[in-house]
Design an enzyme around this catalytic site. Structure first.
Site, PDB file in Angstrom:
ATOM      1  N   GLY A   1       0.772  -1.235   0.000  1.00 55.15           N
ATOM      2  CA  GLY A   1       0.000   0.000   0.000  1.00 55.15           C
ATOM      3  C   GLY A   1       0.799   1.279   0.000  1.00 55.15           C
TER       4      GLY A   1
ATOM      5  N   GLU B   1       4.579   4.397   5.543  1.00 60.50           N
ATOM      6  CA  GLU B   1       3.312   3.655   5.616  1.00 60.50           C
ATOM      7  C   GLU B   1       2.204   4.385   4.868  1.00 60.50           C
ATOM      8  OE1 GLU B   1       1.801   1.114   6.039  1.00 60.50           O
ATOM      9  OE2 GLU B   1       2.421  -0.067   7.764  1.00 60.50           O
ATOM     10  N   ASP B   2       1.250   3.619   4.379  1.00 62.25           N
ATOM     11  CA  ASP B   2       0.066   4.225   3.785  1.00 62.25           C
ATOM     12  C   ASP B   2      -0.909   4.701   4.865  1.00 62.25           C
ATOM     13  OD1 ASP B   2      -0.479   1.641   4.615  1.00 62.25           O
ATOM     14  OD2 ASP B   2      -1.261   0.969   2.689  1.00 62.25           O
TER      15      ASP B   2
ATOM     16  N   ASP C   1      -3.343   2.604  11.698  1.00 65.08           N
ATOM     17  CA  ASP C   1      -4.697   2.364  12.214  1.00 65.08           C
ATOM     18  C   ASP C   1      -4.559   2.033  13.702  1.00 65.08           C
ATOM     19  OD1 ASP C   1      -7.419   1.663  12.326  1.00 65.08           O
ATOM     20  OD2 ASP C   1      -7.128  -0.272  11.395  1.00 65.08           O
TER      21      ASP C   1
ATOM     22  N   LYS D   1      -5.375   7.154  11.639  1.00 63.67           N
ATOM     23  CA  LYS D   1      -6.672   7.209  12.330  1.00 63.67           C
ATOM     24  C   LYS D   1      -6.390   7.359  13.818  1.00 63.67           C
ATOM     25  CE  LYS D   1      -8.956   4.050   9.093  1.00 63.67           C
ATOM     26  NZ  LYS D   1      -9.341   2.626   8.898  1.00 63.67           N
TER      27      LYS D   1
ATOM     28  N   PHE E   1     -13.089   2.994   7.103  1.00 65.60           N
ATOM     29  CA  PHE E   1     -12.257   2.328   6.110  1.00 65.60           C
ATOM     30  C   PHE E   1     -12.138   3.183   4.841  1.00 65.60           C
ATOM     31  CE2 PHE E   1     -11.341  -0.837   2.813  1.00 65.60           C
ATOM     32  CZ  PHE E   1     -10.263  -1.469   3.405  1.00 65.60           C
TER      33      PHE E   1
ATOM     34  N   ASP F   1      -6.123  -0.394  -0.442  1.00 72.18           N
ATOM     35  CA  ASP F   1      -6.984  -1.292  -1.213  1.00 72.18           C
ATOM     36  C   ASP F   1      -8.132  -1.860  -0.401  1.00 72.18           C
ATOM     37  OD1 ASP F   1      -5.196  -2.973   0.396  1.00 72.18           O
ATOM     38  OD2 ASP F   1      -6.154  -4.624  -0.673  1.00 72.18           O
TER      39      ASP F   1
ATOM     40  N   ARG G   1      -6.325   0.540  -5.355  1.00 68.92           N
ATOM     41  CA  ARG G   1      -5.010   1.168  -5.092  1.00 68.92           C
ATOM     42  C   ARG G   1      -4.698   2.254  -6.117  1.00 68.92           C
ATOM     43  NH1 ARG G   1      -2.459  -2.037  -1.254  1.00 68.92           N
ATOM     44  NH2 ARG G   1      -2.663  -4.286  -1.470  1.00 68.92           N
TER      45      ARG G   1
HETATM   46  P1  5GP Z   1      -2.515  -1.289  11.924  1.00 62.26           P
HETATM   47  O1  5GP Z   1      -1.532  -2.396  12.167  1.00 62.26           O
HETATM   48  O2  5GP Z   1      -2.014   0.089  12.268  1.00 62.26           O
HETATM   49  O3  5GP Z   1      -3.840  -1.576  12.583  1.00 62.26           O
HETATM   50  O4  5GP Z   1      -2.891  -1.309  10.402  1.00 62.26           O
HETATM   51  C1  5GP Z   1      -1.985  -1.029   9.473  1.00 62.26           C
HETATM   52  C2  5GP Z   1      -2.349  -1.641   8.135  1.00 62.26           C
HETATM   53  O5  5GP Z   1      -3.732  -1.989   8.042  1.00 62.26           O
HETATM   54  C3  5GP Z   1      -2.099  -0.629   7.072  1.00 62.26           C
HETATM   55  O6  5GP Z   1      -0.783  -0.660   6.616  1.00 62.26           O
HETATM   56  C4  5GP Z   1      -3.114  -1.040   6.009  1.00 62.26           C
HETATM   57  O7  5GP Z   1      -2.553  -2.018   5.194  1.00 62.26           O
HETATM   58  C5  5GP Z   1      -4.262  -1.617   6.791  1.00 62.26           C
HETATM   59  N1  5GP Z   1      -5.352  -0.632   7.000  1.00 62.26           N
HETATM   60  C6  5GP Z   1      -5.687  -0.006   8.149  1.00 62.26           C
HETATM   61  N2  5GP Z   1      -6.743   0.823   7.995  1.00 62.26           N
HETATM   62  C7  5GP Z   1      -7.077   0.742   6.684  1.00 62.26           C
HETATM   63  C8  5GP Z   1      -8.086   1.391   5.875  1.00 62.26           C
HETATM   64  O8  5GP Z   1      -8.910   2.220   6.299  1.00 62.26           O
HETATM   65  N3  5GP Z   1      -8.091   1.040   4.563  1.00 62.26           N
HETATM   66  C9  5GP Z   1      -7.220   0.145   4.024  1.00 62.26           C
HETATM   67  N4  5GP Z   1      -7.336  -0.103   2.723  1.00 62.26           N
HETATM   68  N5  5GP Z   1      -6.265  -0.478   4.746  1.00 62.26           N
HETATM   69  C10 5GP Z   1      -6.191  -0.182   6.064  1.00 62.26           C
HETATM   70 MG    MG Z   2       0.256  -0.756   4.910  1.00 61.27          MG
END
Ligand code: 5GP
Ligand code: MG
Length: 178
Positions: free
Chosen positions: A49, A103-104, A107, A135, A156, A163, A169
């Site tokens: 991403g 990072e994209d 979360d 977020k 989301f 994606d 993407r």
């Molecule tokens: P975390 O480990 O911080 O919970 O999540 C990180 C990963 O979850 C991100 O790199 C991404 O791949 C995915 N992710 C988290 N939130 C979203 C979202 O709103 N949309 C998408 N497409 N991917 C997300």
């Molecule tokens: Mg990611």
């Protein structure tokens, strides 16, 4: 008029334009430039991403650095599972180096803490993260998130690298689940 896209069972509404993303990336790039310009850091792109954001950002950085990738997965559909799988590992020596993760989205922060631990154990001198989106209401981590282009609500999103089951993407703008 609804500026919507549909993939599989879900419809998404346009939320952040590519121009807004661009302005936010330019601001963060300037901060990174002044912080890292003399440090020969490693920029670590998290596949898949973050590739789009990473290219936007790196094109604006004018200092000596190495660029490498890792691939981890924590998501199933639209939920972060907290169960991180390393799909492609680190193949760069980070000992004594400053590492900036690209990072994209941040979360829950599970992926970031996982990568931070892995890089620290591998001997990195300093680990920070730059993310296209974050977020804040979903974040459960203790680590500071140093460089955030755009804070977004806990919904989301897809587009600009993000994606839904592999789709979306290549949208230039960011779309939010309807
Ligand atoms: P975390 O480990 O911080 O919970 O999540 C990180 C990963 O979850 C991100 O790199 C991404 O791949 C995915 N992710 C988290 N939130 C979203 C979202 O709103 N949309 C998408 N497409 N991917 C997300
Ligand atoms: Mg990611």
């Amino acid at each position: 008029m609804c500026e919507c896209v549909t993939f599989l069972d879900k419809t998404f509404v346009k939320y952040i334009t590519s121009e807004e993303i661009d302005r936010a990336v330019a601001r963060v790039a300037a901060e990174i430039e002044s912080e890292y310009r003399d440090d020969d850091p490693i920029l670590l792109i998290t596949l898949n991403g973050a590739v789009f954001f990473a290219v936007d950002l790196i094109k604006r950085l004018d200092f000596k650095c190495r660029i490498t990738c890792v691939k981890v997965s924590s998501y199933a559909g639209t939920e972060s599972t907290g169960n991180i799988k390393a799909l492609i590992g680190l193949n760069e020596d980070v000992k004594g180096k400053r590492v900036l993760i690209l990072e994209d989205i941040v979360d829950t922060g599970h992926t970031y803490s996982h990568l931070h631990r892995m890089l620290s154990e591998a001997g990195a001198k300093d680990v920070r993260i730059a993310t296209m989106t974050m977020k804040p209401d979903a974040y459960k981590g203790d680590l500071p998130v140093h460089y955030v282009c755009l804070n977004i609500p806990n919904r989301f999103v897809i587009g600009h690298g993000l994606d839904y089951d592999g789709y979306g993407r290549n949208l230039n703008d960011i779309y939010q689940l309807k």
